[in-house]
Design a protein around this motif. Sequence first.
Motif, short mmCIF file in Angstrom:
data_model
loop_
_atom_site.label_atom_id
_atom_site.label_comp_id
_atom_site.label_asym_id
_atom_site.label_seq_id
_atom_site.Cartn_x
_atom_site.Cartn_y
_atom_site.Cartn_z
N PHE A 1 0.90 -1.22 -0.21
CA PHE A 1 -0.13 0.15 0.21
C PHE A 1 0.85 1.31 0.13
O PHE A 1 0.47 2.48 -0.61
N LEU A 2 2.09 1.25 0.81
CA LEU A 2 2.68 2.53 0.95
C LEU A 2 3.42 3.03 -0.37
O LEU A 2 3.51 4.26 -0.43
N PRO A 3 4.36 2.11 -0.94
CA PRO A 3 5.13 2.91 -1.91
C PRO A 3 4.17 3.76 -3.04
O PRO A 3 3.19 3.31 -3.23
N ARG A 4 4.75 4.83 -3.21
CA ARG A 4 4.22 5.94 -3.91
C ARG A 4 3.44 6.82 -3.06
O ARG A 4 2.73 7.75 -3.40
N ARG A 5 3.13 6.50 -1.92
CA ARG A 5 2.19 7.14 -1.02
C ARG A 5 2.99 7.79 0.17
O ARG A 5 2.38 8.26 1.23
N VAL A 6 4.38 7.63 0.31
CA VAL A 6 5.20 7.74 1.39
C VAL A 6 5.10 9.51 1.38
O VAL A 6 5.19 10.15 0.47
N ILE B 1 21.12 2.42 -1.03
CA ILE B 1 20.06 1.75 -1.77
C ILE B 1 19.29 2.71 -2.37
O ILE B 1 18.08 2.97 -2.12
N ALA B 2 19.85 2.87 -3.59
CA ALA B 2 19.12 3.91 -4.53
C ALA B 2 17.85 3.64 -4.78
O ALA B 2 16.92 4.22 -5.02
N ASP B 3 17.59 2.17 -5.13
CA ASP B 3 16.33 1.56 -5.40
C ASP B 3 15.15 1.86 -4.57
O ASP B 3 14.16 2.16 -4.86
N TRP B 4 15.62 1.84 -3.30
CA TRP B 4 14.54 2.34 -2.04
C TRP B 4 13.92 3.80 -2.47
O TRP B 4 12.78 3.93 -2.29
N CYS B 5 14.82 4.77 -2.90
CA CYS B 5 14.12 6.03 -3.17
C CYS B 5 13.17 5.88 -4.22
O CYS B 5 12.20 6.72 -4.14
N ALA B 6 13.50 5.16 -5.45
CA ALA B 6 12.76 5.05 -6.57
C ALA B 6 11.53 4.35 -6.15
O ALA B 6 10.32 4.86 -6.21
N VAL B 7 11.52 3.21 -5.49
CA VAL B 7 10.45 2.31 -5.23
C VAL B 7 9.48 3.12 -4.29
O VAL B 7 8.19 3.24 -4.39
N GLU B 8 9.96 3.77 -3.25
CA GLU B 8 8.98 4.34 -2.39
C GLU B 8 8.44 5.65 -2.93
O GLU B 8 7.21 6.03 -2.40
N ALA B 9 9.23 6.39 -3.88
CA ALA B 9 8.33 7.37 -4.69
C ALA B 9 7.57 7.08 -5.70
O ALA B 9 6.81 7.87 -6.50
N GLY B 10 7.29 5.51 -5.96
CA GLY B 10 6.29 5.16 -6.71
C GLY B 10 7.06 4.70 -8.26
O GLY B 10 6.28 4.49 -9.34
N TYR B 11 8.33 4.57 -8.42
CA TYR B 11 9.05 4.51 -9.46
C TYR B 11 9.69 3.11 -9.57
O TYR B 11 10.30 2.41 -8.55
N GLU C 1 13.51 13.29 -15.09
CA GLU C 1 13.17 14.24 -14.11
C GLU C 1 11.88 14.16 -13.36
O GLU C 1 11.79 14.95 -12.27
N GLU C 2 10.99 13.72 -14.01
CA GLU C 2 9.71 13.35 -13.16
C GLU C 2 9.89 12.54 -12.01
O GLU C 2 9.30 12.64 -10.81
N GLN C 3 10.77 11.57 -11.87
CA GLN C 3 11.20 10.81 -10.75
C GLN C 3 11.71 11.79 -9.91
O GLN C 3 11.45 11.68 -8.70
N LEU C 4 12.59 12.44 -10.13
CA LEU C 4 13.45 13.58 -9.57
C LEU C 4 12.60 14.20 -8.62
O LEU C 4 12.57 14.45 -7.47
N ILE C 5 11.51 14.98 -9.33
CA ILE C 5 10.59 15.88 -8.79
C ILE C 5 9.59 14.90 -7.67
O ILE C 5 9.26 15.59 -6.73
N ALA C 6 9.35 13.70 -8.04
CA ALA C 6 8.28 13.12 -7.20
C ALA C 6 9.19 12.90 -5.95
O ALA C 6 8.55 12.95 -4.99
N MET C 7 10.37 12.43 -6.24
CA MET C 7 11.20 12.13 -4.80
C MET C 7 11.14 13.41 -4.02
O MET C 7 11.40 13.13 -2.80
N ARG C 8 11.45 14.49 -4.52
CA ARG C 8 11.74 15.90 -3.85
C ARG C 8 10.06 16.02 -3.09
O ARG C 8 10.01 16.25 -1.93
N ARG C 9 9.03 15.73 -3.94
CA ARG C 9 7.78 16.27 -3.39
C ARG C 9 7.13 15.43 -2.45
O ARG C 9 6.45 15.91 -1.73
#
Length: 719
Positions: free
Chosen positions: A534-539, A609-619, A629-637
């Motif tokens: 449930f959580l990845p992309r909703r952190v 664990i760079a993969d953690w950052c992508a996965v938790e931001a929904g990528y 760039e879209e992923q970078l912005i999502a990770m910041r947001r």
Amino acid sequence: MLKMSSQLENIVNAYKTLSKIPSVAGAKLNNKANKITANWSVRNLDKGKNTKYSCNYLLNDEFSVIAESEFGTDVSNELLSAVSPKETFKAIVREEKNGKDSKKQYLEVWSKSTLAHSLDLTALDVHGDVYADSEFGSLDWSQDESAIVYVAEKKLAKSEPYIKRKGEDKSKGDQSAENAPKKGEEFIYRQDWGEQLVGKHSSVIVMCKIETETITVLEGLPEDWCPGQVRFTPDGLGVVGVAWPTEPRRLGLIFCTNRPSFIFALTLDGNLKKLSKEGVSVRSPRFSPNGELVWLQRLADGPHHACHQIIRMQDYANSDNSSTLIDIVETEKETTNNEKFHGVYCLGFPGKCFSADGKRLVFSTPQQNEVRSYVVDVESGSIVDISNKQAKGSTSVLDVRSDVILAAYSNMTSPSQLYIARLPAQGSEAGIKWIPITKPPAVPESVANSSVQYLELEHADSTDSVKSFSALYFAPKVDEDKKLPLIVWPHGGPHSNFVNAYSLEAALFNMLGFASVQINYRGSTGAGQACVQFLPRRVGDTDVKDCKLATDEILKRYPVDATKMCLFGGSHGGFLVTHLSGQYPDLYRVVVSRNPVTDVASMFNSTDIADWCAVEAGYEFTEQGPVSEEQLIAMRRCSPLIHVHKVKAPTALMLGSGDKRVPHYQGLEYARRLRANGVPTRIYMYDDNHSLSSTPAEMDNLINSAHWFLQHLECRAQT
Ligand SMILES: CC(=O)N[C@@H](C)C(=O)N[C@@H](C)C(=O)O
């Protein structure tokens, strides 16, 4: 010398009292199951590290202790130890300091009270350091007691500068071209396995033949595999283990059960077979007395930890006969004794985990608010909950021999105790009777008399696929007219969970008069795979909302003071408390954040664990192709950094200068911005890694955390 304030003195004394309470570090039964050898661990503040000591308990047929060690024996320098199958020998890998900076490793083989063999592994120089960590480490005897296997760092090929003036040394050494030092390769970057596995680059399997004292590195594994968790096959003609491929790159292993890996079988003469399939992540292979193999398995992608299958292979010598013994549980199912079961989340099985006839497997796993123990019928897959139910708490199986189960039990008010039970006949497991072997170590009365409540919380009007989560409320007894300050405490991970087990941290805050709520927000493990997913992309959103709901519910249900709300958390828990102080600046009064993730976008470039950052931001994680760039912005947001300008609460940051997981620059950047916005901020920097659990770091950061809270709430400690 400057005198400590009485406030600080109270905190220091409380920490000192609690630091003397030991915990069970492991325990084993002998073959007859009438003797326990337990290792206990206790903080040694003077040495600045833990002292590990061993105690024996001799039992009669009713499991009463008829004799026990008068005093503990210090075994702190034993890295690994294993008793041979017929109990003729005990092998120990020991590490000793050799001068100020260097250390030496020895392999000792004891034959009863005689030191039969002692090998200086450092001097022999066949391999590098022996691995004793939880990911790779193992030490196993062959059934015939003639050999042992373990895992060690591969010997590094010699290298030297392109230009070097040397004296002549014809005396010794292999002068062949193959072994000549390689020029210009001294500074080639060698990746290791990251946080808490620093310096572990490439592993090898080592076999020592006891009688002849010969040490050999087993051959036959591909160059780009790192083996670990090895054990002899029942016939002694080979080993099985776990191997992690090192290509395309190593991502941090610790706390990450999603790394691609294989269960392999390798014969001593070098024939290799992959036993598990592609695309999965595996761990903890164990042979039953019948020669069947089981292991833990999940998909090798997505969240860093998740629900596992238990895989069974009846005949490892013939591939393609594996089946699923326990499958992934989406939400919950029922055990045969009508308890809820949410799936398997443990990191490994006990070293010995089968009934004597090999027909039942015994293991423990976190389940919502507790660690619970289970017996599984290997044929039918039926599961029985055999946890110790004398009070609410956590039961972890340590060893199984001759149908006797040894376990550690604790809860938030009562530290580790050893318990023993006979495994009932098949079908009657629910009637298991646990007998205490040790008394619970004494805790201060306020902790012992505290209350622990399990909370089931729900977003009633939500349309989310997962609406509910749990939390643990822990509070000292309070007079009717009094209200307690509250520590709101989300765990790290985010895919892990709090359980009702003894912890010094929780006991310390409790002793000082704080209530605490430990929150298993949606995304936590132990509550079904759907909850994890449930959580990845909703952190930064639903996990924050869950913490807020838990705060509101505690305020409604318990005597806590709404003007004394504290936030405490590390790593992803640090991410959450910094989110909460930014999103609800008028609710929380003071914050302590340990190694917090403050900006997922910048962490992406610097963590193991760079993969953690992508996965938790929904990528999906990839390093191929163009940078998104879209992923970078999502990770910041999704990061707390975007709310930093709203924070009002004084914030202390506890950082580890050697943290490979959440590099301390995350905390530093956040602190700079807090300060620029006029928020009282303090930074503590420890010579430690992500966990800040070395004795000096733990002592300092807990005392300073408690002090920071009390100072900024302007209230007095309760002790
Ligand atoms: C997988 C992992 O290490 N994630 C970190 C961001 C984290 O939250 N760590 C956990 C294990 C912690 O509690 O320190």
